[in-house]
Design an enzyme around this catalytic site. Sequence first.
Site, PDB file in Angstrom:
ATOM      1  N   CYS B  86      17.230  25.230  24.120  1.00 45.96           N
ATOM      2  CA  CYS B  86      18.617  25.650  23.181  1.00 45.96           C
ATOM      3  C   CYS B  86      19.334  26.618  23.753  1.00 45.96           C
ATOM      4  CB  CYS B  86      18.412  26.399  21.392  1.00 45.96           C
ATOM      5  SG  CYS B  86      20.496  26.390  20.292  1.00 45.96           S
ATOM      6  N   HIS B 203      15.643  21.334  18.514  1.00 50.44           N
ATOM      7  CA  HIS B 203      14.527  22.225  17.738  1.00 50.44           C
ATOM      8  C   HIS B 203      13.606  21.311  17.421  1.00 50.44           C
ATOM      9  CE1 HIS B 203      16.480  26.474  18.848  1.00 50.44           C
ATOM     10  NE2 HIS B 203      17.643  25.537  18.091  1.00 50.44           N
ATOM     11  N   GLU B 205      10.324  22.654  17.846  1.00 46.98           N
ATOM     12  CA  GLU B 205       9.526  23.678  17.388  1.00 46.98           C
ATOM     13  C   GLU B 205       9.737  23.222  15.366  1.00 46.98           C
ATOM     14  OE1 GLU B 205      12.165  24.068  18.927  1.00 46.98           O
ATOM     15  OE2 GLU B 205      12.627  25.452  17.872  1.00 46.98           O
TER      16      GLU B 205
END
Lengths: 746, 229
Positions: B86, B203, B205
């Site tokens: 990002c 993302h 994560e």
Amino acid sequence: MESTINQEATVEQAVELGLRPEEFDMIKEILGRTPNFTETSIYSVMWSEHCSYKNSIHWLKQLPKDGPHMLVKAGEENAGLVDLGDGLGCVFKIESHNHPSALEPYQGAATGVGGINRDIFTMGARPVAQLNSLRFGSIEEDRTKWLVKGVVKGIGDYGNSFGIPIVGGEVFFDESYNQNPLVNAFSAGIMDPSKVISATSAGPGNPVYIVGSSTGKDGIAGAAFASKDITEESADDLPSVQVGDPFQEKLLLEATMELAETDAIVGMQDMGAAGITCSSCEMSAAGDNVGMDIWLDKVPTRQENMLPYEILLSESQERMLVVVKKGREQVVKDIFDKWDLHAEQIGVVTEGGRINYYMNDELVADVPAESLVLGGGAPVYIREYSEPAYYQEYKKFNINDVKQPEDLKEVAIHLLKHPNIASKRWVYEQYDSMVGTKTMTTNRPADAGIVNIKGSDKALAMTVDCNSRYVHADPHVGTAIAVSEAARNIVCSGGEPSAITNCLNFGNPYNPESYWQFVGAIKGMSEACEKFKTPVTGGNVSFYNQTVLDGKEEPVFPTPTIGMIGLVHDKSKVMSLDFKQKGDLIFILGETPEDIASSEYLASYHGVKASPAPHFDIEKEFQLQETVKGLIQNQMINAAHDVADGGLFIALTEMAMPNELGFDIVTDSEVREDAYLFGEAASRVVVTVNEDNEDAFIEYMMNSGTNFTLLGHVTKGKMVIDEEHYGFIQEAKDIYDNALGQHMEA
Amino acid sequence: MKFGVVTFPGSNCDQDMVYVLETILNQEVVQLWHKDTDLQGCDFIVLPGGFSYGDYLRSGAIAKLSPIMGEVIKHANNGGYVMGICNGFQILTESGLLEGALLHNNSQKFICKNVYLKPATNDSAITKDLDVNATYQIPIAHGEGRFYADEATIQKLEDNNQILFRYTSKGGDTTEEFNPNGSINNIAGITNEGRNVFGMMPHPERAADEALANEDGKAFFESILAHCK
């Protein structure tokens, strides 16, 4: 240099600043002399409704404040603190930013988000999640669209950058909010309760620091502005709206978290309304016989030649006042240096309760701190109230005067695409809902937002609720329903309700009929909060939400927004609302009377505004919630969703859409079908049960004392009611998902 | 392997990344500060998401000038691994470690939602163990994620298999309908010619913890652990 302290202010100046003539007399009595202009300005903001709660505190004190899990109660600090067990506490609060958002929706909403988060982290808690509750006028109005776009972008840009997820909220449209939208922002943080930073002062000789942003002319006297009616001239008040800087706020958050780990400070308070004035007075008044000397010329400013009262009253954002332990200044300096933030000493703690403000060694104001604050010398008024005529008129409503439409499918479509019912995706996709990797409801939707508490078995549930149409119809019952619905949402998602924060948005308190709504709401809230053992930990009051146009005063729907948190003890038992598989049995818990009062169906399909609040019985509500808790605890159901706006049909559709399943149900022949499908009687929950659990479920329910009815079963994708085909779930989903966006882009 | 996660002022996904690497994947993680000039022997540097320095200018435009970035650029030029997620991806394109640029989404709005990604190649450490015929549900959250480069660059990225991921439907359809931000060729992530620098807007994560009921992103990290030596 000749002192300006003796230049007396006039009563006309005081009135111009928003004080009442008798309040000016009170000030003279307190000081034993006539105040000067700067002092009068200080009193005008500190005694404004926004800071002093002078017209509401009498009633607010009657709300239940104490509960088994309260660590810090309402009014003791910037926000309430609730014990979560295992050495964790939750700090949470809701606040309005209505008036700034009405004029400048982007900055108004953004700074609302900034302000509420500062309230949380000033206490040493790291915010973990946010909610917001928004109300706008008729969506067809261009001005409404401008407001929605600005407010949503303001909340998004601030919150996204600050980096705290928005995990839920509500958006409601009604023409009563046409000129005066409501923007209520909620934030919750988690902390070690032994590390609370207090908004207090102590120790004469201790240095006083201002940290964070420089002070500018933005937002001067915003608190006074928030305490006025919105009028056609309100645009002249534009400088009253502050400008937000989420990056500064993020730095301030991280620096504060590091500060909380040290023992270098005595206390800290954020600067919101009335800026340096409010923080210095409130911190001093919270201490024991201490005051401050504040040197305004030391305050870092954005503009040159700012006047003392401008520095005192500036509401520039992202600032804090910190009382540092003498000798530990370097610790504080080092932390703020690391984060490239200002930390300037601007004063010192003194003995005695007086605050002296100096400009270049000249005393410009000398006031006793205690006399300025809520609970101290600020005035308290008991206002008159009277029941408005509409209240009894609404009670005359008779369902038999409303003809049941021939085509209920048309009603179903009407509701699915109504902006008050349709998906708020257009709004919430502009918010970062997942930063922090704690949001458990992204992939498993539930009635409340669920936040994972990493490293524990627990999770935090949170919701904001208020159906203001109900509150308008009946302030007492409507507010009790708002609290009950919040608790129901927590319970349906697997949580145990803990406590509430409230944001009380009402009209002009000097209007007895508006005030009657306020008093009724307080009474209804007290009743429900006592029943659910959810004390009120704080919040705010926003009066003057109305529009004066062509001389006619139009209050908004009375809107006591309830923000509730709950604890999920075992996060493996979080309950989601989506249908899990074809064949699961669908039950409705609670009774469905023949009631369409105050429903979205009655208001927007039939255009009938005059009806009482929906059917509600607090004892049955309580029993229902206890039953749902037991069902979840004993793992007898695999989905739960409360019946609220739009009634049973909408509840079923919302359960069906996530996995694109359908339903086949039968209604009750004893109740009008439109009431059964679209009525909004409270205290009902739809659950689904795996066929293998049916016997155990029925046995459990038979002993629960709660009414339950088998509606039907989950299907592959078709929606069938009383053998009538209502279309496929994908079609419903397409309408529901896109309706709000189509309204907004139209 | 030793990971280094950089915190810029305004980073807000740094702790999420640390949590996944340290707690979920049991890796050694060092938290690096933007004013540092020492990577402390880290093998794999992660530039996390957020709004570095507020991103009031072009996203990532100021972060590239921070002291640590000089070291990160040297590390990458020496063949060291660097991944930007990002805002981290934006910093990598601003720094010149990856080609192209990230422009405002074509909707002109910030968008946060789950999207589906399809690996475009197995020829990189992060995609080696992924199934190029499968799709992965990964969240996005950005206002400036529209991948753009001139035609020649896009052609080169495509020819060299430097495209890591494309936005798709759940079923793997890479039509415009499933392109959330207007990226050219639905590009969601790329690598450099040396295949040691990875950048992506989504993302992973945020999709690596079973508590959140989506672990599709965990496979990305597992592939990295298996193939970054």
